[in-house]
Design an enzyme around this catalytic site. Structure first.
Site, PDB file in Angstrom:
ATOM      1  N   ALA A 181      40.868  51.574  42.621  1.00 49.39           N
ATOM      2  CA  ALA A 181      40.003  52.683  43.033  1.00 49.39           C
ATOM      3  C   ALA A 181      38.516  52.356  42.985  1.00 49.39           C
ATOM      4  O   ALA A 181      37.760  52.715  43.872  1.00 49.39           O
ATOM      5  CB  ALA A 181      40.306  53.892  42.153  1.00 49.39           C
ATOM      6  N   ASN A 252      48.283  46.991  41.692  1.00 52.53           N
ATOM      7  CA  ASN A 252      48.491  45.566  41.893  1.00 52.53           C
ATOM      8  C   ASN A 252      49.300  44.924  40.767  1.00 52.53           C
ATOM      9  O   ASN A 252      49.245  43.711  40.560  1.00 52.53           O
ATOM     10  CB  ASN A 252      47.164  44.841  42.084  1.00 52.53           C
ATOM     11  CG  ASN A 252      47.341  43.514  42.803  1.00 52.53           C
ATOM     12  OD1 ASN A 252      48.285  43.339  43.588  1.00 52.53           O
ATOM     13  ND2 ASN A 252      46.454  42.562  42.528  1.00 52.53           N
ATOM     14  N   HIS A 305      39.963  42.788  47.277  1.00 53.34           N
ATOM     15  CA  HIS A 305      39.570  43.270  45.951  1.00 53.34           C
ATOM     16  C   HIS A 305      38.106  42.942  45.698  1.00 53.34           C
ATOM     17  O   HIS A 305      37.469  42.218  46.451  1.00 53.34           O
ATOM     18  CB  HIS A 305      40.472  42.644  44.871  1.00 53.34           C
ATOM     19  CG  HIS A 305      41.842  43.229  44.855  1.00 53.34           C
ATOM     20  ND1 HIS A 305      42.234  44.196  43.959  1.00 53.34           N
ATOM     21  CD2 HIS A 305      42.907  43.021  45.665  1.00 53.34           C
ATOM     22  CE1 HIS A 305      43.478  44.547  44.205  1.00 53.34           C
ATOM     23  NE2 HIS A 305      43.921  43.849  45.239  1.00 53.34           N
ATOM     24  N   SER A 306      37.597  43.491  44.619  1.00 50.74           N
ATOM     25  CA  SER A 306      36.217  43.264  44.239  1.00 50.74           C
ATOM     26  C   SER A 306      36.230  43.130  42.719  1.00 50.74           C
ATOM     27  O   SER A 306      36.781  44.011  42.054  1.00 50.74           O
ATOM     28  CB  SER A 306      35.382  44.465  44.695  1.00 50.74           C
ATOM     29  OG  SER A 306      34.116  44.461  44.106  1.00 50.74           O
ATOM     30  N   PHE A 307      35.726  42.044  42.124  1.00 48.34           N
ATOM     31  CA  PHE A 307      34.820  41.100  42.746  1.00 48.34           C
ATOM     32  C   PHE A 307      34.984  39.721  42.097  1.00 48.34           C
ATOM     33  O   PHE A 307      35.673  39.601  41.086  1.00 48.34           O
ATOM     34  CB  PHE A 307      33.368  41.583  42.568  1.00 48.34           C
ATOM     35  CG  PHE A 307      32.974  41.768  41.116  1.00 48.34           C
ATOM     36  CD1 PHE A 307      33.350  42.902  40.431  1.00 48.34           C
ATOM     37  CD2 PHE A 307      32.263  40.784  40.421  1.00 48.34           C
ATOM     38  CE1 PHE A 307      33.008  43.076  39.072  1.00 48.34           C
ATOM     39  CE2 PHE A 307      31.924  40.955  39.087  1.00 48.34           C
ATOM     40  CZ  PHE A 307      32.297  42.098  38.420  1.00 48.34           C
ATOM     41  N   TYR A 360      44.454  33.966  34.915  1.00 48.77           N
ATOM     42  CA  TYR A 360      45.460  34.065  33.856  1.00 48.77           C
ATOM     43  C   TYR A 360      46.744  34.588  34.489  1.00 48.77           C
ATOM     44  O   TYR A 360      46.776  34.903  35.678  1.00 48.77           O
ATOM     45  CB  TYR A 360      44.986  35.003  32.740  1.00 48.77           C
ATOM     46  CG  TYR A 360      44.226  36.195  33.269  1.00 48.77           C
ATOM     47  CD1 TYR A 360      44.904  37.281  33.834  1.00 48.77           C
ATOM     48  CD2 TYR A 360      42.835  36.217  33.277  1.00 48.77           C
ATOM     49  CE1 TYR A 360      44.220  38.341  34.361  1.00 48.77           C
ATOM     50  CE2 TYR A 360      42.139  37.294  33.805  1.00 48.77           C
ATOM     51  CZ  TYR A 360      42.843  38.354  34.347  1.00 48.77           C
ATOM     52  OH  TYR A 360      42.163  39.396  34.886  1.00 48.77           O
ATOM     53  N   GLU A 382      38.770  38.228  46.479  1.00 49.75           N
ATOM     54  CA  GLU A 382      37.790  38.929  45.633  1.00 49.75           C
ATOM     55  C   GLU A 382      36.420  38.801  46.286  1.00 49.75           C
ATOM     56  O   GLU A 382      35.862  37.716  46.371  1.00 49.75           O
ATOM     57  CB  GLU A 382      37.768  38.319  44.225  1.00 49.75           C
ATOM     58  CG  GLU A 382      39.095  38.418  43.468  1.00 49.75           C
ATOM     59  CD  GLU A 382      39.331  39.788  42.832  1.00 49.75           C
ATOM     60  OE1 GLU A 382      38.430  40.656  42.915  1.00 49.75           O
ATOM     61  OE2 GLU A 382      40.420  39.989  42.257  1.00 49.75           O
TER      62      GLU A 382
END
Ligand SMILES: *[C@@H]1O[C@H](CO)[C@@H](O)[C@H](O)[C@H]1NC(C)=O
Ligand SMILES: *[C@@H]1O[C@H](CO)[C@@H](O)[C@H](O)[C@H]1NC(C)=O
Ligand SMILES: *[C@@H]1O[C@H](CO)[C@@H](O)[C@H](O)[C@H]1NC(C)=O
Length: 421
Positions: A181, A252, A305-307, A360, A382
């Protein structure tokens, strides 16, 4: 536009929603990857990136700590040899500063089209824009009313094709945005991609590929991030045990690939909660069904996605590569290079790599699930956060959509050259 502005001003006046972060500190923490990785379920990582200045394997994360958490965690960082640096001693101030910028940007934006590339919009305006695109380009755009979010918002996405998905020789590309979000800048990237395709910015990419673009996958979480808690990441569902206290699921982590194999993701209050079952979230089922619809000829999937400036590929649950690891890397580097050519001079270049090695271990991600069901090229992308993290000021939207379009277009050309049947 007007409703967005009104909404911000009204909220600013009636309730100061950033108060929950009053006195929270923001820290940059870096050190050995396994130690940092083990904190993922315990602290809210605002970002995680490979540490820039290291020869051994190190990660750098941006985290927020409440005054209480600070007392608990700073000693832990010291004891475990992690370095840290205070970035801000009041997160609420950062959020308030962002908000006043947003208001200004929407006042300055021109009013001629529904959306422009210098402001953020609420979910209603984004979905309205998607409908408008469908009406304006009926020959190539199909708007899909894909189903309702947990709170009942109609999730709309677009299919773009010069022959209504009927030419089975064409490869398909699927892009989603807004699963998390608070990562607001991802939606403008998806919307700009749609805009570039329908306005014929690159005829070949429109003619030779069928596109599925989902610009706002998690509208409930997005609205909550706008109206209540800027740092909200998950969905807003309440169908799991413990949801009264801790609603929402990390979209995700909700895909059916090694789902349920990491205890860290099974706690509903964790920022990476995987949900009560795989595909428990209606928003994630929309992505699943869109992916499965044209699976045999889908060549590329990217989740925006960010970031952190990264293209991450499978696997995430273990550190080995899929059988086409080399191709995944090569295509990723092509996209990254196209972006780096246009990036801001002071920004870091994109990193391309295996998700588990660069960061990871993760389970239940869309990148791994889409690879496991047979799509050859699948990535988590990202976008840049500069020094703002996901509070990317609207003045940077044009930069990010422009450079990202270059990267996505390069990926699409790779697909045409290698996956046209
Ligand atoms: C756009 O419209 C809003 C009200 O709807 C107004 O406040 C703003 O000044 C307008 N912007 C421009 C550039 O005309
Ligand atoms: C908005 O539309 C008006 C009338 O069509 C035009 O004169 C004006 O230049 C447009 N403004 C922008 C910023 O595009
Ligand atoms: C990692 O996972 C993949 C996909 O499930 C599997 O094929 C591979 O054997 C695993 N590698 C290791 C080292 O366990």
């Amino acid at each position: 536009m007007a409703s967005w502005l009104a909404c911000l001003l009204l909220l600013g006046a009636v309730h100061a929603r950033h108060e929950q972060y009053e006195g929270h500190h923001l820290y940059r923490v870096w050190g050995a990857t396994p130690i940092i990785g083990s904190l993922e379920d315990k602290l809210d990582f605002l970002s995680a990136t490979p540490a820039a200045i290291s020869t051994s394997k190190q990660l750098e994360v941006l985290i927020k700590l409440s005054p209480k958490e600070k007392e608990q965690w700073l000693p832990y960082f010291l004891e475990n040899g992690l370095d840290f640096k205070l970035v801000s001693d009041n997160l609420a101030n950062i959020l308030r500063a962002e908000e006043s910028q947003l208001v200004q940007a929407s006042e300055e934006a021109d009013n001629n089209s529904t959306i422009t590339w210098d402001a953020y919009y609420n979910s209603e305006t984004i979905f309205k824009y998607i409908d408008e695109i469908g009406e304006k380009y009926p020959d190539i755009v199909t708007v899909v009313n894909a189903g309702l979010s947990y709170e009942g918002r109609q999730i709309k996405y677009v299919k773009i094709s010069t022959n209504r998905f009927e030419n089975l020789r064409k490869p398909v590309i699927v892009i989603d945005a807004g699963v998390h979000a608070r990562e607001w800048v991802t939606s403008p990237v998806a919307l700009y991609l749609i805009d570039q395709l329908v306005t014929g910015a690159d005829k070949e990419l429109l003619d030779e590929i069928d596109w599925v673009i989902i610009p706002l996958a998690n509208p409930d979480g997005y609205e909550y991030s706008i109206n209540e808690d800027r740092l909200w990441r998950k969905t807003r569902s309440k169908s799991h045990e413990g949801s009264d206290e801790c609603p929402g699921v990390d979209g995700n982590r909700n895909f059916d690939f090694y789902w349920g194999t990491r205890p860290a993701a099974s706690n509903p209050c964790s920022i990476i909660y995987e949900g009560p079952s795989a595909f428990s979230e209606p928003e994630i089922r929309v992505i699943r069904d869109a992916v499965l619809e044209n699976l045999p000829r889908t060549a590329l999937y990217i989740s925006l996605h960010s970031f952190g400036n990264m293209f991450l590929y499978a696997w995430g649950h273990n550190a080995s590569l899929p059988s086409n690891g080399l191709v995944l890397h090569l295509a990723g580097v092509r996209m990254a290079t196209a972006i780096d050519r246009l990036k801001l001079e002071e920004d870091t270049p994109y990193t391309v790599g295996n998700a588990a090695q660069v960061l990871y271990f993760t389970s239940g991600t869309s990148r791994d699930w889409t690879r496991s069901v047979g799509i050859p090229l699948t990535y988590t992308m990202e976008l840049p956060g500069y020094e703002y993290g996901f509070l990317v000021p609207p003045t940077y939207i044009k930069q990010i959509i422009t450079e990202s379009w270059a990267g996505l277009a390069e990926g699409a050309r790779y697909v045409i050259n290698n996956y046209y049947h």
